[in-house]
Design a protein around this motif. Structure first.
Motif, PDB file in Angstrom:
ATOM      1  N   VAL A  69     -38.901  38.385  81.423  1.00 38.92           N
ATOM      2  CA  VAL A  69     -38.498  39.496  80.550  1.00 38.92           C
ATOM      3  C   VAL A  69     -39.671  39.871  79.653  1.00 38.92           C
ATOM      4  CG1 VAL A  69     -36.871  40.256  78.786  1.00 38.92           C
ATOM      5  CG2 VAL A  69     -36.115  38.701  80.606  1.00 38.92           C
ATOM      6  N   PRO A  70     -40.103  41.126  79.656  1.00 35.16           N
ATOM      7  CA  PRO A  70     -41.261  41.533  78.840  1.00 35.16           C
ATOM      8  C   PRO A  70     -41.000  41.335  77.340  1.00 35.16           C
ATOM      9  CG  PRO A  70     -40.667  43.221  80.447  1.00 35.16           C
ATOM     10  CD  PRO A  70     -39.555  42.231  80.440  1.00 35.16           C
ATOM     11  N   PRO A  71     -42.067  41.124  76.563  1.00 35.23           N
ATOM     12  CA  PRO A  71     -41.915  40.974  75.109  1.00 35.23           C
ATOM     13  C   PRO A  71     -41.324  42.235  74.486  1.00 35.23           C
ATOM     14  CG  PRO A  71     -44.106  40.298  75.827  1.00 35.23           C
ATOM     15  CD  PRO A  71     -43.456  40.969  76.996  1.00 35.23           C
ATOM     16  N   VAL A  83     -41.528  39.328  67.584  1.00 36.42           N
ATOM     17  CA  VAL A  83     -41.749  39.630  68.999  1.00 36.42           C
ATOM     18  C   VAL A  83     -41.192  38.469  69.821  1.00 36.42           C
ATOM     19  CG1 VAL A  83     -43.460  40.081  70.792  1.00 36.42           C
ATOM     20  CG2 VAL A  83     -43.802  40.995  68.491  1.00 36.42           C
ATOM     21  N   VAL A  84     -40.286  38.786  70.745  1.00 42.33           N
ATOM     22  CA  VAL A  84     -39.595  37.754  71.528  1.00 42.33           C
ATOM     23  C   VAL A  84     -39.707  38.080  73.003  1.00 42.33           C
ATOM     24  CG1 VAL A  84     -37.418  36.524  71.872  1.00 42.33           C
ATOM     25  CG2 VAL A  84     -37.939  37.500  69.635  1.00 42.33           C
ATOM     26  N   ASP A  85     -39.938  37.060  73.813  1.00 43.24           N
ATOM     27  CA  ASP A  85     -39.813  37.223  75.255  1.00 43.24           C
ATOM     28  C   ASP A  85     -39.214  35.953  75.845  1.00 43.24           C
ATOM     29  OD1 ASP A  85     -41.875  35.475  75.071  1.00 43.24           O
ATOM     30  OD2 ASP A  85     -43.252  36.551  76.354  1.00 43.24           O
ATOM     31  N   ALA A 113     -30.874  41.108  79.253  1.00 41.67           N
ATOM     32  CA  ALA A 113     -31.501  40.067  78.441  1.00 41.67           C
ATOM     33  C   ALA A 113     -32.076  40.653  77.150  1.00 41.67           C
ATOM     34  CB  ALA A 113     -32.600  39.367  79.237  1.00 41.67           C
ATOM     35  N   GLN A 114     -32.752  41.776  77.246  1.00 38.94           N
ATOM     36  CA  GLN A 114     -33.342  42.396  76.065  1.00 38.94           C
ATOM     37  C   GLN A 114     -32.264  42.831  75.065  1.00 38.94           C
ATOM     38  OE1 GLN A 114     -35.776  45.444  77.952  1.00 38.94           O
ATOM     39  NE2 GLN A 114     -37.622  44.224  77.629  1.00 38.94           N
ATOM     40  N   THR A 115     -31.202  43.434  75.578  1.00 39.76           N
ATOM     41  CA  THR A 115     -30.116  43.890  74.706  1.00 39.76           C
ATOM     42  C   THR A 115     -29.451  42.721  73.987  1.00 39.76           C
ATOM     43  OG1 THR A 115     -29.683  45.762  76.160  1.00 39.76           O
ATOM     44  CG2 THR A 115     -27.948  45.157  74.617  1.00 39.76           C
ATOM     45  N   ASN A 116     -29.157  41.664  74.739  1.00 40.45           N
ATOM     46  CA  ASN A 116     -28.461  40.531  74.135  1.00 40.45           C
ATOM     47  C   ASN A 116     -29.364  39.706  73.225  1.00 40.45           C
ATOM     48  OD1 ASN A 116     -25.534  40.221  75.252  1.00 40.45           O
ATOM     49  ND2 ASN A 116     -26.748  40.852  77.019  1.00 40.45           N
ATOM     50  N   ARG A 162     -41.581  32.833  73.584  1.00 41.26           N
ATOM     51  CA  ARG A 162     -42.308  33.136  72.345  1.00 41.26           C
ATOM     52  C   ARG A 162     -41.389  33.800  71.346  1.00 41.26           C
ATOM     53  NH1 ARG A 162     -47.066  37.625  72.149  1.00 41.26           N
ATOM     54  NH2 ARG A 162     -45.446  38.622  73.395  1.00 41.26           N
ATOM     55  N   ILE A 163     -41.480  33.327  70.097  1.00 46.34           N
ATOM     56  CA  ILE A 163     -40.863  34.008  68.955  1.00 46.34           C
ATOM     57  C   ILE A 163     -41.974  34.131  67.913  1.00 46.34           C
ATOM     58  CG2 ILE A 163     -39.095  33.963  67.161  1.00 46.34           C
ATOM     59  CD1 ILE A 163     -37.372  32.273  68.970  1.00 46.34           C
ATOM     60  N   GLU A 164     -42.496  35.315  67.784  1.00 47.17           N
ATOM     61  CA  GLU A 164     -43.704  35.502  66.974  1.00 47.17           C
ATOM     62  C   GLU A 164     -43.444  36.461  65.815  1.00 47.17           C
ATOM     63  OE1 GLU A 164     -47.786  37.717  67.919  1.00 47.17           O
ATOM     64  OE2 GLU A 164     -47.512  35.899  69.111  1.00 47.17           O
TER      65      GLU A 164
END
Length: 257
Positions: A69-71, A83-85, A113-116, A162-164
């Motif tokens: 899933v893209p960031p 920023v999450v992926d 995935a992005q929506t949730n 990543r959670i940035e």
């Protein structure tokens, strides 16, 4: 000559028909067979035969697959942008539904995935977001598995890569961590010094006690010696007096008036 060319053409036609009619499926594959665009049957792995130009196949890979899933930028509950992926691992359990119930599975599960992720992280503050990767992954896997159930796919696991947070927040957190480390170091140093002083004081106290006890014992020994000397002198004098008295009674010494 015409017969030779005809024979060659027949051989080529047979080869083409055989190529079109015979298919080989690997152990991790199943295929959906369509006849004139209509579902006909689902075939297991192995050697299969179809009617050339009438039937067609759509292979489905049953192995565990990965969706990266893209960031994306997500706003937390306390209005901080992070920023999450993530990576999604899934497997198809039913080829029919996987083929006919979704047009582009990869795109569909990516958008889900992005929506949730936005929904889940939107209910968490920044500190919770940074320390709850396992909870976020577990929650997202459950939601995706339920959402993709009608496609007969199983979401095996979800990994948050990543959670940035923004750079200024990262810098502030770094400074805070550095200050906390320095504070802990100062506290440890103070506790070490305190412990050292306590032990030193206890050592001095013990030494003073031992010294006092030594002096007391020495004084006692001196006093005992003096007492023994005085007793010895007194006993000697008493014995001399008794001897004189006995000598007088015995007439050895004259009585002195």
């Amino acid at each position: 000559m015409d017969i030779f060319i005809l024979t060659i053409m027949l051989i080529i036609i047979v080869i083409v028909l055989a190529y079109k009619a015979i298919k080989i499926l690997r152990p991790y594959e199943k295929t959906v067979v369509e006849r004139f665009g209509k579902y006909q049957r689902t075939v297991e792995s192995g050697l299969i035969f179809i009617i050339p130009f009438i039937e067609s196949i759509r292979k489905v890979d049953l192995r565990e697959q990965v969706v990266d899933v893209p960031p994306q930028e997500v706003i937390t509950k306390d209005n901080t942008i992070v920023v999450v992926d993530c990576v999604i691992f899934y497997e198809v359990t039913d080829p029919f539904n996987a083929v006919y119930n979704v047009v582009n599975f990869y795109q569909a599960i990516t958008k889900l995935a992005q929506t949730n992720l936005r929904n889940i992280i939107g209910d968490l503050e920044l500190d919770q977001t940074l320390t709850s990767r396992e909870m976020i992954s577990s929650h997202l896997r459950k939601v995706l598995d339920e959402a993709t159930d009608k496609w007969r796919t199983r979401v095996v696991r979800v990994e948050i890569q990543r959670i940035e947070p923004p750079k200024d927040i990262v810098d502030a957190m770094s400074k805070q961590m550095k200050a906390e480390r320095m504070t802990r170091a100062a506290i440890l140093e103070a506790e070490g010094y305190k412990e050292s002083e306590i032990k030193r004081a206890e050592g001095d106290k013990q030494a003073a006690i031992l010294e006092s006890e030594g002096r007391a014992k020495a004084i006692k020994k001196v006093a005992d010696a003096q007492k023994y000397e005085e007793i010895s002198i007194a006993e000697g004098q008493a014995k001399a007096t008794i001897d004189v008295y006995e000598a007088i009674h015995a007439g050895i010494l004259p009585m002195i008036y």
